[in-house]
Design a protein around this motif. Structure first.
Motif, PDB file in Angstrom:
ATOM      1  N   GLN A 142      62.495  48.134  91.508  1.00 33.02           N
ATOM      2  CA  GLN A 142      63.035  48.684  90.270  1.00 33.02           C
ATOM      3  C   GLN A 142      61.894  49.135  89.367  1.00 33.02           C
ATOM      4  OE1 GLN A 142      65.591  45.828  88.455  1.00 33.02           O
ATOM      5  NE2 GLN A 142      67.103  45.939  90.072  1.00 33.02           N
ATOM      6  N   TYR A 143      62.163  50.180  88.585  1.00 33.47           N
ATOM      7  CA  TYR A 143      61.180  50.658  87.616  1.00 33.47           C
ATOM      8  C   TYR A 143      61.941  51.145  86.391  1.00 33.47           C
ATOM      9  CZ  TYR A 143      62.492  55.076  89.823  1.00 33.47           C
ATOM     10  OH  TYR A 143      63.198  56.130  90.330  1.00 33.47           O
ATOM     11  N   GLU A 184      56.009  54.190  85.512  1.00 38.29           N
ATOM     12  CA  GLU A 184      56.060  53.092  86.479  1.00 38.29           C
ATOM     13  C   GLU A 184      56.297  53.625  87.892  1.00 38.29           C
ATOM     14  OE1 GLU A 184      58.646  49.865  85.433  1.00 38.29           O
ATOM     15  OE2 GLU A 184      57.689  49.611  83.483  1.00 38.29           O
ATOM     16  N   LEU A 185      57.143  54.620  88.029  1.00 39.87           N
ATOM     17  CA  LEU A 185      57.380  55.213  89.344  1.00 39.87           C
ATOM     18  C   LEU A 185      56.096  55.828  89.896  1.00 39.87           C
ATOM     19  CD1 LEU A 185      59.158  56.040  91.689  1.00 39.87           C
ATOM     20  CD2 LEU A 185      59.873  58.033  90.334  1.00 39.87           C
ATOM     21  N   TRP A 198      54.629  43.291  93.346  1.00 41.23           N
ATOM     22  CA  TRP A 198      56.010  43.027  92.971  1.00 41.23           C
ATOM     23  C   TRP A 198      56.163  43.297  91.480  1.00 41.23           C
ATOM     24  CZ3 TRP A 198      52.331  39.592  94.285  1.00 41.23           C
ATOM     25  CH2 TRP A 198      52.063  38.529  93.440  1.00 41.23           C
ATOM     26  N   GLU A 199      57.412  43.560  91.069  1.00 43.13           N
ATOM     27  CA  GLU A 199      57.662  43.899  89.673  1.00 43.13           C
ATOM     28  C   GLU A 199      57.979  42.654  88.849  1.00 43.13           C
ATOM     29  OE1 GLU A 199      62.117  44.361  90.886  1.00 43.13           O
ATOM     30  OE2 GLU A 199      60.356  45.234  91.785  1.00 43.13           O
ATOM     31  N   GLN A 200      57.641  42.705  87.583  1.00 41.21           N
ATOM     32  CA  GLN A 200      57.847  41.644  86.591  1.00 41.21           C
ATOM     33  C   GLN A 200      57.688  40.252  87.202  1.00 41.21           C
ATOM     34  OE1 GLN A 200      61.564  42.796  84.703  1.00 41.21           O
ATOM     35  NE2 GLN A 200      60.403  44.056  83.282  1.00 41.21           N
ATOM     36  N   GLU A 238      50.451  46.158  83.059  1.00 46.00           N
ATOM     37  CA  GLU A 238      51.457  46.596  82.101  1.00 46.00           C
ATOM     38  C   GLU A 238      51.344  48.113  82.001  1.00 46.00           C
ATOM     39  OE1 GLU A 238      54.573  46.255  79.471  1.00 46.00           O
ATOM     40  OE2 GLU A 238      53.667  44.633  80.628  1.00 46.00           O
ATOM     41  N   ILE A 239      52.436  48.819  82.237  1.00 45.41           N
ATOM     42  CA  ILE A 239      52.451  50.281  82.201  1.00 45.41           C
ATOM     43  C   ILE A 239      53.031  50.725  80.865  1.00 45.41           C
ATOM     44  CG2 ILE A 239      53.360  52.377  83.279  1.00 45.41           C
ATOM     45  CD1 ILE A 239      51.458  50.860  85.114  1.00 45.41           C
ATOM     46  N   LYS A 240      52.251  51.493  80.118  1.00 45.06           N
ATOM     47  CA  LYS A 240      52.695  52.050  78.845  1.00 45.06           C
ATOM     48  C   LYS A 240      52.108  53.452  78.693  1.00 45.06           C
ATOM     49  CE  LYS A 240      54.727  48.452  76.935  1.00 45.06           C
ATOM     50  NZ  LYS A 240      55.901  48.229  77.722  1.00 45.06           N
TER      51      LYS A 240
END
Length: 70
Positions: free
Chosen positions: A2-3, A8-9, A25-27, A59-61
């Protein structure tokens, strides 16, 4: 996987093609911290495990969001 954003993708696509990445892995986990006198939590977007046996929390921002953070 998930993104939550296009950024993030793009990062996932990068991870899928990078030779030094073993898995990700995510989160992965909440990280507690203090913001002044208030106890808070943050959830990194990704954990990345590298062939070098390093674990990186990411962290993606968007840049504009990072520059205006309060």
């Amino acid at each position: 996987m998930q993104y939550e954003s296009g950024c993030e993708l793009e990062f996932i696509r990068f991870l899928e093609t990078h030779a030094s990445v073993l898995y990700y892995w995510e989160q992965p986990k909440a990280i507690p911290y203090w913001r002044g006198k208030i106890k808070a939590k943050t959830y990194p977007d990704f954990a990345v495990y590298l062939r070098s046996r390093q674990l990186i929390l990411v962290e993606i921002k968007p840049l504009a969001e990072m520059l205006c953070h309060r």
